[in-house]
Design a protein around this motif. Structure first.
Motif, PDB file in Angstrom:
ATOM      1  N   GLU A   1      13.745  17.503 -14.357  1.00  0.00           N
ATOM      2  CA  GLU A   1      14.122  16.626 -15.467  1.00  0.00           C
ATOM      3  C   GLU A   1      15.083  15.529 -15.056  1.00  0.00           C
ATOM      4  N   GLU A   2      16.020  15.826 -14.164  1.00  0.00           N
ATOM      5  CA  GLU A   2      17.103  14.898 -13.893  1.00  0.00           C
ATOM      6  C   GLU A   2      16.904  14.154 -12.580  1.00  0.00           C
ATOM      7  N   GLU A   3      17.650  13.046 -12.467  1.00  0.00           N
ATOM      8  CA  GLU A   3      17.770  12.260 -11.252  1.00  0.00           C
ATOM      9  C   GLU A   3      16.404  11.820 -10.743  1.00  0.00           C
ATOM     10  N   ASP A   4      16.170  11.866  -9.421  1.00  0.00           N
ATOM     11  CA  ASP A   4      14.976  11.242  -8.859  1.00  0.00           C
ATOM     12  C   ASP A   4      13.866  12.235  -8.539  1.00  0.00           C
ATOM     13  N   ALA A   5      13.900  13.415  -9.144  1.00  0.00           N
ATOM     14  CA  ALA A   5      12.809  14.366  -8.948  1.00  0.00           C
ATOM     15  C   ALA A   5      11.511  13.808  -9.535  1.00  0.00           C
ATOM     16  N   ARG A   6      10.384  14.282  -8.999  1.00  0.00           N
ATOM     17  CA  ARG A   6       9.094  13.888  -9.556  1.00  0.00           C
ATOM     18  C   ARG A   6       9.010  14.281 -11.022  1.00  0.00           C
ATOM     19  N   LYS A   7       8.183  13.569 -11.778  1.00  0.00           N
ATOM     20  CA  LYS A   7       8.039  13.865 -13.205  1.00  0.00           C
ATOM     21  C   LYS A   7       6.672  14.439 -13.561  1.00  0.00           C
ATOM     22  N   ARG A   8       5.746  14.520 -12.599  1.00  0.00           N
ATOM     23  CA  ARG A   8       4.420  15.062 -12.862  1.00  0.00           C
ATOM     24  C   ARG A   8       4.090  16.153 -11.852  1.00  0.00           C
ATOM     25  N   VAL A   9       3.388  17.159 -12.317  1.00  0.00           N
ATOM     26  CA  VAL A   9       2.997  18.261 -11.448  1.00  0.00           C
ATOM     27  C   VAL A   9       1.782  17.838 -10.626  1.00  0.00           C
ATOM     28  N   PRO A  10       1.832  17.953  -9.307  1.00  0.00           N
ATOM     29  CA  PRO A  10       0.657  17.604  -8.499  1.00  0.00           C
ATOM     30  C   PRO A  10      -0.468  18.613  -8.696  1.00  0.00           C
ATOM     31  N   ASP A  11      -1.696  18.147  -8.663  1.00  0.00           N
ATOM     32  CA  ASP A  11      -2.848  19.031  -8.839  1.00  0.00           C
ATOM     33  C   ASP A  11      -3.201  19.789  -7.570  1.00  0.00           C
ATOM     34  N   GLU A  12      -2.656  19.351  -6.446  1.00  0.00           N
ATOM     35  CA  GLU A  12      -2.947  20.019  -5.183  1.00  0.00           C
ATOM     36  C   GLU A  12      -1.643  20.349  -4.461  1.00  0.00           C
ATOM     37  N   GLY A  13      -1.648  21.499  -3.797  1.00  0.00           N
ATOM     38  CA  GLY A  13      -0.515  21.892  -2.986  1.00  0.00           C
ATOM     39  C   GLY A  13       0.567  22.610  -3.772  1.00  0.00           C
ATOM     40  N   PRO A  14       1.584  23.100  -3.052  1.00  0.00           N
ATOM     41  CA  PRO A  14       2.682  23.812  -3.699  1.00  0.00           C
ATOM     42  C   PRO A  14       3.708  22.861  -4.301  1.00  0.00           C
ATOM     43  N   ALA A  15       4.335  23.297  -5.370  1.00  0.00           N
ATOM     44  CA  ALA A  15       5.377  22.496  -6.030  1.00  0.00           C
ATOM     45  C   ALA A  15       6.300  23.427  -6.804  1.00  0.00           C
ATOM     46  N   TRP A  16       7.445  22.890  -7.169  1.00  0.00           N
ATOM     47  CA  TRP A  16       8.434  23.606  -7.974  1.00  0.00           C
ATOM     48  C   TRP A  16       8.750  22.770  -9.199  1.00  0.00           C
ATOM     49  N   VAL A  17       8.790  23.406 -10.357  1.00  0.00           N
ATOM     50  CA  VAL A  17       9.078  22.717 -11.614  1.00  0.00           C
ATOM     51  C   VAL A  17      10.374  23.292 -12.167  1.00  0.00           C
ATOM     52  N   ILE A  18      11.373  22.440 -12.346  1.00  0.00           N
ATOM     53  CA  ILE A  18      12.710  22.953 -12.669  1.00  0.00           C
ATOM     54  C   ILE A  18      13.323  22.230 -13.862  1.00  0.00           C
ATOM     55  N   ASP A  19      14.042  22.990 -14.643  1.00  0.00           N
ATOM     56  CA  ASP A  19      14.883  22.438 -15.713  1.00  0.00           C
ATOM     57  C   ASP A  19      16.270  23.042 -15.532  1.00  0.00           C
ATOM     58  N   PRO A  20      17.244  22.248 -15.118  1.00  0.00           N
ATOM     59  CA  PRO A  20      18.563  22.807 -14.804  1.00  0.00           C
ATOM     60  C   PRO A  20      19.293  23.375 -16.008  1.00  0.00           C
ATOM     61  N   ILE A  21      19.178  22.698 -17.151  1.00  0.00           N
ATOM     62  CA  ILE A  21      19.713  23.240 -18.405  1.00  0.00           C
ATOM     63  C   ILE A  21      18.713  22.912 -19.501  1.00  0.00           C
ATOM     64  N   ASP A  22      17.908  23.870 -19.854  1.00  0.00           N
ATOM     65  CA  ASP A  22      17.025  23.682 -21.000  1.00  0.00           C
ATOM     66  C   ASP A  22      17.792  24.125 -22.233  1.00  0.00           C
ATOM     67  N   GLY A  23      17.890  23.217 -23.210  1.00  0.00           N
ATOM     68  CA  GLY A  23      18.741  23.474 -24.364  1.00  0.00           C
ATOM     69  C   GLY A  23      20.085  22.796 -24.214  1.00  0.00           C
ATOM     70  N   THR A  24      20.079  21.573 -23.655  1.00  0.00           N
ATOM     71  CA  THR A  24      21.345  20.877 -23.437  1.00  0.00           C
ATOM     72  C   THR A  24      22.088  20.620 -24.741  1.00  0.00           C
ATOM     73  N   HIS A  25      21.363  20.348 -25.831  1.00  0.00           N
ATOM     74  CA  HIS A  25      22.042  20.157 -27.125  1.00  0.00           C
ATOM     75  C   HIS A  25      22.816  21.418 -27.505  1.00  0.00           C
ATOM     76  N   ASN A  26      22.225  22.588 -27.299  1.00  0.00           N
ATOM     77  CA  ASN A  26      22.960  23.832 -27.547  1.00  0.00           C
ATOM     78  C   ASN A  26      24.145  23.953 -26.594  1.00  0.00           C
ATOM     79  N   PHE A  27      23.903  23.656 -25.332  1.00  0.00           N
ATOM     80  CA  PHE A  27      24.931  23.759 -24.295  1.00  0.00           C
ATOM     81  C   PHE A  27      26.179  22.956 -24.670  1.00  0.00           C
ATOM     82  N   VAL A  28      25.991  21.700 -25.075  1.00  0.00           N
ATOM     83  CA  VAL A  28      27.142  20.852 -25.347  1.00  0.00           C
ATOM     84  C   VAL A  28      27.834  21.230 -26.664  1.00  0.00           C
ATOM     85  N   ARG A  29      27.152  21.957 -27.528  1.00  0.00           N
ATOM     86  CA  ARG A  29      27.760  22.427 -28.772  1.00  0.00           C
ATOM     87  C   ARG A  29      28.387  23.815 -28.631  1.00  0.00           C
ATOM     88  N   GLY A  30      28.327  24.363 -27.445  1.00  0.00           N
ATOM     89  CA  GLY A  30      28.899  25.688 -27.230  1.00  0.00           C
ATOM     90  C   GLY A  30      28.037  26.820 -27.742  1.00  0.00           C
TER      91      GLY A  30
END
Length: 265
Positions: free
Chosen positions: A68-97
């Motif tokens: 999601e953040e910075e310069d990581a790819r934004k689309r999943v490649p159809d071929e080869g290995p890849a990793w899909v990451i979300d460092p904080i899913d639910g950031t709105h919850n996170f910032v509200r405690g």
């Protein structure tokens, strides 16, 4: 250890690394930046993503990374290995405690997930999935066995922008008129594992989900015996329109609710 086993272990290790960084910043005085009209980001998001990527790179330095953040790819490649990451899913919850957030990591090969982990440190839950099943804190998961919609609880997931609030309202109405109850947890990568664990019977959206918001949790539901499709009822994949996930036994009802968001049902 097979390649898939190695990727499953690494997914959990990387998610734990990112979650530790995020957890250190939780309920602290952290700056919140706007990332578009309806989205926010913090330095904790960026730092957690860097921790996840650094952990992955130790074992698979050449794999593609979709994030999601910075310069990581934004689309999943159809071929080869890849990793899909979300460092904080639910950031709105996170910032509200609010404790409902997590760090999600999925390992993908040729466009299909093969392993996943979502670490929710504030909830003290770790969800994982591998070739053999899905787990919470090491205990095998199974979706709910409910087949009566009146026993079902469904979450309208993802986020409808301010220009689509009629669709958000339609999603809520579609749920409360068809099922026993509704929840909105506010973090898709917590919602999806909750369906896998039987805490929800389903979750719906008519939107195209970002892969970091969806791939890990979708794999967990499937490995726990559930079903995930697009709005047409076809098997969901990372570029599908709509996200309709259920315990399987109520899928047609959940699908009807999803279609009603745009007045199709």
């Amino acid at each position: 250890m097979t390649d898939v086993d190695e990727r499953a272990a690494l997914a959990e290790r990387a998610a734990r690394a990112g979650a530790r960084v995020a957890s250190d910043a939780f309920r602290t005085d952290i700056d919140v930046e706007a990332k578009g009209e309806d989205d926010v980001v913090t330095e904790a998001d960026r730092a957690a993503q860097r921790a996840v990527i650094e952990t992955i790179r130790e074992s698979f330095p050449d794999d593609a990374v979709v994030g999601e953040e910075e310069d990581a790819r934004k689309r999943v490649p159809d071929e080869g290995p890849a990793w899909v990451i979300d460092p904080i899913d639910g950031t709105h919850n996170f910032v509200r405690g609010i404790r409902v957030w997590g760090t999600a990591v999925a390992a993908v090969v040729d466009g299909e997930p093969v392993a996943a982990a979502t670490v929710c440190p504030a909830l003290e839950d770790v969800y994982t999935a591998d070739a053999d099943g899905a787990y919470r804190n090491g205990e095998r998961l199974s979706v709910s066995d409910a087949t009566d919609p009146r026993r079902g609880t469904v979450d309208p997931t993802l986020w409808w922008g301010h220009d689509a609030r009629a669709e958000y309202a339609n999603a809520c109405e579609a749920i409360v008129t068809r099922f026993g109850d509704m929840r909105r947890l506010g973090a898709a990568q917590v919602v999806l594992p909750t369906v896998a664990a039987g805490g929800l019977e389903g979750t719906i959206s008519n939107l195209r989900a970002n892969p970091w918001d969806s791939v890990a949790g979708v794999f967990m539901i499937r490995q726990a015996g559930g079903r995930v499709t697009d709005l047409e009822g076809n098997r969901w994949r990372h570029d599908s329109v709509g996200l309709v996930a259920s315990n399987g036994g109520l899928h047609e009802d959940v699908l009807a609710a999803a279609r009603a968001i745009e007045g199709e049902d």
